[in-house]
Design a protein around this motif. Structure first.
Motif, PDB file in Angstrom:
ATOM      1  N   GLY A 331       1.022  -1.144   0.018  1.00 52.20           N
ATOM      2  CA  GLY A 331      -0.010   0.006   0.017  1.00 52.20           C
ATOM      3  C   GLY A 331       0.924   1.235  -0.127  1.00 52.20           C
ATOM      4  N   MET A 332      -0.044   2.364   0.583  1.00 55.04           N
ATOM      5  CA  MET A 332       0.899   3.664   0.167  1.00 55.04           C
ATOM      6  C   MET A 332       1.410   4.190   1.653  1.00 55.04           C
ATOM      7  N   GLU A 333       2.397   4.543   1.692  1.00 60.96           N
ATOM      8  CA  GLU A 333       3.024   4.921   3.206  1.00 60.96           C
ATOM      9  C   GLU A 333       2.765   6.553   3.330  1.00 60.96           C
ATOM     10  N   LEU A 334       2.187   6.651   4.326  1.00 59.89           N
ATOM     11  CA  LEU A 334       1.546   7.997   4.998  1.00 59.89           C
ATOM     12  C   LEU A 334       2.501   8.505   6.130  1.00 59.89           C
ATOM     13  N   GLU A 335       2.991   9.411   6.328  1.00 58.18           N
ATOM     14  CA  GLU A 335       3.609   9.803   7.430  1.00 58.18           C
ATOM     15  C   GLU A 335       3.026  11.057   8.151  1.00 58.18           C
ATOM     16  N   LEU A 336       2.844  11.000   9.454  1.00 56.75           N
ATOM     17  CA  LEU A 336       2.097  12.031  10.250  1.00 56.75           C
ATOM     18  C   LEU A 336       2.954  12.779  11.110  1.00 56.75           C
ATOM     19  N   CYS A 337       3.188  13.861  11.109  1.00 54.03           N
ATOM     20  CA  CYS A 337       3.871  14.699  12.116  1.00 54.03           C
ATOM     21  C   CYS A 337       3.447  16.047  12.670  1.00 54.03           C
ATOM     22  N   THR A 338       3.143  15.771  13.969  1.00 60.28           N
ATOM     23  CA  THR A 338       2.460  17.149  14.493  1.00 60.28           C
ATOM     24  C   THR A 338       2.772  17.187  15.860  1.00 60.28           C
ATOM     25  N   GLU A 339       2.164  18.236  16.754  1.00 57.15           N
ATOM     26  CA  GLU A 339       2.076  18.193  17.994  1.00 57.15           C
ATOM     27  C   GLU A 339       1.233  17.102  18.866  1.00 57.15           C
ATOM     28  N   ASP A 340       1.628  16.427  19.770  1.00 53.69           N
ATOM     29  CA  ASP A 340       0.854  15.309  20.319  1.00 53.69           C
ATOM     30  C   ASP A 340      -0.152  15.943  21.368  1.00 53.69           C
ATOM     31  N   ARG A 341      -1.348  15.273  21.186  1.00 53.88           N
ATOM     32  CA  ARG A 341      -2.446  15.635  22.029  1.00 53.88           C
ATOM     33  C   ARG A 341      -3.176  14.431  22.299  1.00 53.88           C
ATOM     34  N   VAL A 342      -3.952  14.450  23.458  1.00 53.33           N
ATOM     35  CA  VAL A 342      -4.892  13.407  23.730  1.00 53.33           C
ATOM     36  C   VAL A 342      -5.824  13.173  22.812  1.00 53.33           C
ATOM     37  N   GLY A 343      -6.195  11.772  22.095  1.00 57.39           N
ATOM     38  CA  GLY A 343      -7.186  11.701  21.481  1.00 57.39           C
ATOM     39  C   GLY A 343      -6.638  11.668  19.753  1.00 57.39           C
ATOM     40  N   LEU A 344      -5.450  12.221  19.574  1.00 56.21           N
ATOM     41  CA  LEU A 344      -4.988  12.505  18.413  1.00 56.21           C
ATOM     42  C   LEU A 344      -5.002  11.389  17.374  1.00 56.21           C
ATOM     43  N   LEU A 345      -4.437   9.929  17.924  1.00 55.07           N
ATOM     44  CA  LEU A 345      -4.343   8.884  17.254  1.00 55.07           C
ATOM     45  C   LEU A 345      -5.802   8.254  17.212  1.00 55.07           C
ATOM     46  N   SER A 346      -6.646   8.557  17.821  1.00 54.07           N
ATOM     47  CA  SER A 346      -8.139   8.105  17.618  1.00 54.07           C
ATOM     48  C   SER A 346      -8.637   8.782  16.694  1.00 54.07           C
ATOM     49  N   ASP A 386      -6.550   5.297  -4.329  1.00 56.20           N
ATOM     50  CA  ASP A 386      -6.857   6.316  -5.312  1.00 56.20           C
ATOM     51  C   ASP A 386      -6.162   7.580  -4.881  1.00 56.20           C
ATOM     52  N   PRO A 387      -5.191   7.918  -5.520  1.00 58.99           N
ATOM     53  CA  PRO A 387      -4.337   9.195  -5.038  1.00 58.99           C
ATOM     54  C   PRO A 387      -5.284  10.304  -4.662  1.00 58.99           C
ATOM     55  N   LYS A 388      -6.392  10.576  -5.438  1.00 52.66           N
ATOM     56  CA  LYS A 388      -7.167  11.591  -5.109  1.00 52.66           C
ATOM     57  C   LYS A 388      -8.134  11.349  -4.009  1.00 52.66           C
ATOM     58  N   ASP A 389      -8.241  10.273  -3.541  1.00 52.84           N
ATOM     59  CA  ASP A 389      -8.789  10.203  -2.183  1.00 52.84           C
ATOM     60  C   ASP A 389      -7.655  10.495  -0.992  1.00 52.84           C
ATOM     61  N   ILE A 390      -6.577  10.166  -1.370  1.00 51.26           N
ATOM     62  CA  ILE A 390      -5.332  10.599  -0.087  1.00 51.26           C
ATOM     63  C   ILE A 390      -5.044  11.975  -0.373  1.00 51.26           C
ATOM     64  N   ASP A 391      -5.046  12.649  -1.543  1.00 47.21           N
ATOM     65  CA  ASP A 391      -5.173  14.226  -1.473  1.00 47.21           C
ATOM     66  C   ASP A 391      -6.127  14.721  -0.474  1.00 47.21           C
ATOM     67  N   SER A 392      -7.374  14.168  -0.678  1.00 47.29           N
ATOM     68  CA  SER A 392      -8.606  14.470  -0.009  1.00 47.29           C
ATOM     69  C   SER A 392      -8.298  14.572   1.461  1.00 47.29           C
ATOM     70  N   ILE A 393      -7.890  13.386   1.767  1.00 47.58           N
ATOM     71  CA  ILE A 393      -7.713  13.248   3.292  1.00 47.58           C
ATOM     72  C   ILE A 393      -6.564  13.980   3.957  1.00 47.58           C
ATOM     73  N   VAL A 404       1.927  11.891   1.824  1.00 47.56           N
ATOM     74  CA  VAL A 404       2.517  10.539   1.255  1.00 47.56           C
ATOM     75  C   VAL A 404       4.070  10.617   1.390  1.00 47.56           C
ATOM     76  N   LYS A 405       4.552   9.558   1.968  1.00 46.65           N
ATOM     77  CA  LYS A 405       6.033   9.330   2.015  1.00 46.65           C
ATOM     78  C   LYS A 405       6.477   8.568   0.959  1.00 46.65           C
ATOM     79  N   GLN A 406       5.806   7.400   0.513  1.00 44.96           N
ATOM     80  CA  GLN A 406       6.370   6.563  -0.533  1.00 44.96           C
ATOM     81  C   GLN A 406       5.087   5.646  -1.173  1.00 44.96           C
ATOM     82  N   ASN A 407       4.836   5.484  -2.073  1.00 44.33           N
ATOM     83  CA  ASN A 407       3.789   4.561  -2.805  1.00 44.33           C
ATOM     84  C   ASN A 407       4.525   3.372  -3.096  1.00 44.33           C
TER      85      ASN A 407
END
Length: 440
Positions: A331-346, A386-393, A404-407
């Motif tokens: 699948g497609m590799e997605l990377e998330l980087c942001t300030e941590d907070r309670v409930g973020l992963l959920s 679909d890359p369009k769906d990923i762009d929307s997310i 997107v880090k890598q497809n």
């Protein structure tokens, strides 16, 4: 007495590591000499892979009471190892016979369990499972600080480290832990789970997460391939590893040959599986060529016998294939980087679920108030997204937060069939003086 004698031998002959940046044009050559013991090969490979080094070539020899290995390694940028801190860490860790020290990089690979509560989860995989698990933990006021999740063959396994939201400390209240276990097992079980879902608390001490995930999925028998409706596209036959098991009657070994798509930590996964299945690698060679990797091992069971039946042969083959596939970057590799907070992963995993994304594998990390997560996602049928769906997310979450880090959903062409043993003339040259140093 045997164990004490082995310890004495290692004290008299401590491991010796030689790191050479001149012997090979494209890689750093690491030679390890040591008194032999069961599992030492895995320990050495684990040290190298835990600091994100890629092993491009290797020769393995542990016949008799001595262990001698040579590895060609590069860093994640494909360069030789020039960092003095890393070189010192490799030598100190292996030479002090303390291969299970916490990783230099502080990754999830090894973590003490005093600062958080570690839980182990196994159950039936399905789209949205991680989101449901995260939602339950969030409702129970548990904050996920680190986690690693693998899925394979309709099964899922996870090692999750949690703390109490209010105190920021490990959760030790037995009644609360039993509540967490009951609710998570209900989620993991699903509606039609023929196997029991499990949540366990690992034994105290230092734990190597990736090895533990292999053990958990092996115990869950994920190597027994099943047809699961809705996951037809999850496994592409062209990307499957090719494992052959042959007899070497002359030397009383079993020869295992593995040909697969190359990727980081491939050697760790195969050696980990053979070790946990109680096999000893006496000789071996590893080579990478382009995007393909070739591994050949001469093995016996710890009782000294080679593979003796067709049923055992098939089990070794299936287990090695499963070990390689568990970490395959589908699948497609997605990377998330942001300030941590309670409930973020959920919240993040809920958005994935609502947009029909299925998480095949994930690595969750929290450090210094920052969240840095990696997700491998497909659609609910296991097909490329679909890359369009990923762009929307990404726009919904924030393009500076999720990207997107890598497809990696396009598999390589299938490997050609092996024409002979990669280690063909090994027994005509029993020493590394005859083999010489590895050269690319």
């Amino acid at each position: 007495m045997d164990d004490e004698f082995a310890k004495l031998i290692r004290r008299v002959n401590p491991p010796r590591v030689v790191i050479d940046n001149d012997a090979c044009e494209h890689a750093t050559v690491i030679q390890v000499d040591s008194a032999n013991k069961h599992g030492i090969l895995l320990e050495v490979v684990q040290v190298l892979t835990d600091i994100n080094l890629t092993i491009t070539k290797a020769y393995i020899s542990s016949d008799g009471g001595w262990f001698m290995d040579v590895f060609n390694v590069i860093d994640h940028d494909g360069n030789k190892i020039r960092d003095g801190e890393i070189i010192d860490y490799i030598q100190k860790t292996i030479e002090t016979d303390a291969c299970f020290l916490p990783s230099l990089r502080g990754s999830l690979g090894m973590m003490p369990s005093k600062e958080h509560t570690s839980i182990e989860l196994t159950g039936t995989d399905r789209p949205g499972l991680l989101s449901e698990v995260c939602a339950v933990l969030s409702d129970l006021h548990c904050h996920v600080v680190n986690a690693e999740i693998w899925t394979h063959n309709a099964r899922a396994a996870a090692v999750v480290n949690i703390i109490d939201e209010a105190t920021g400390c490990a959760i030790e209240d037995l009644k609360r832990l039993l509540t967490i276990k009951e609710l998570l097992c209900n989620v993991l079980k699903g509606n039609n789970d023929l196997k029991a879902a499990k949540m366990t608390l690992p034994a105290p001490g230092v734990m190597h997460t990736e090895r533990r995930l292999h053990q958990m999925m092996f115990a869950d028998r994920d190597y027994e391939r099943v047809e699961s409706p809705g996951l037809e596209g999850a496994v592409d036959m062209r990307s499957r590893p090719h494992v052959t098991i042959l007899d070497c009657i002359e030397k009383d070994y079993t020869v295992v040959t593995v040909r697969s798509r190359d990727r980081p930590k491939l050697l760790f996964d195969t050696i980990c599986t053979l070790t946990d299945m109680q096999y000893v690698v006496f000789h071996g060679t590893v080579d990478t060529e382009g995007k393909e990797a070739y591994q050949e091992y001469y093995i016996r069971h710890v009782d000294g016998l080679p593979v003796s039946s067709e049923a055992e042969r098939q089990r070794v083959k299936q287990c090695l294939e499963a070990a390689i596939e568990r970490r395959a970057s589908e699948g497609m590799e997605l990377e998330l980087c942001t300030e941590d907070r309670v409930g973020l992963l959920s919240d993040i995993t809920r958005i994935f679920r609502e947009n029909s994304l299925s998480i095949q594998r994930a690595k969750i990390s929290r450090k210094g108030g920052k969240a840095r997560d990696t997700f491998y996602v497909t659609d609910v049928s296991g097909n490329p997204v679909d890359p369009k769906d990923i762009d929307s997310i990404c726009q919904q979450i924030g393009q500076s937060i999720l990207w997107v880090k890598q497809n990696s959903s396009l598999p390589p062409k299938p490997p050609e069939e092996a024409t002979g043993f990669l280690f063909g003339n090994f027994f005509k040259a029993r020493t590394f003086q005859n083999l010489g140093l590895i050269r690319s």
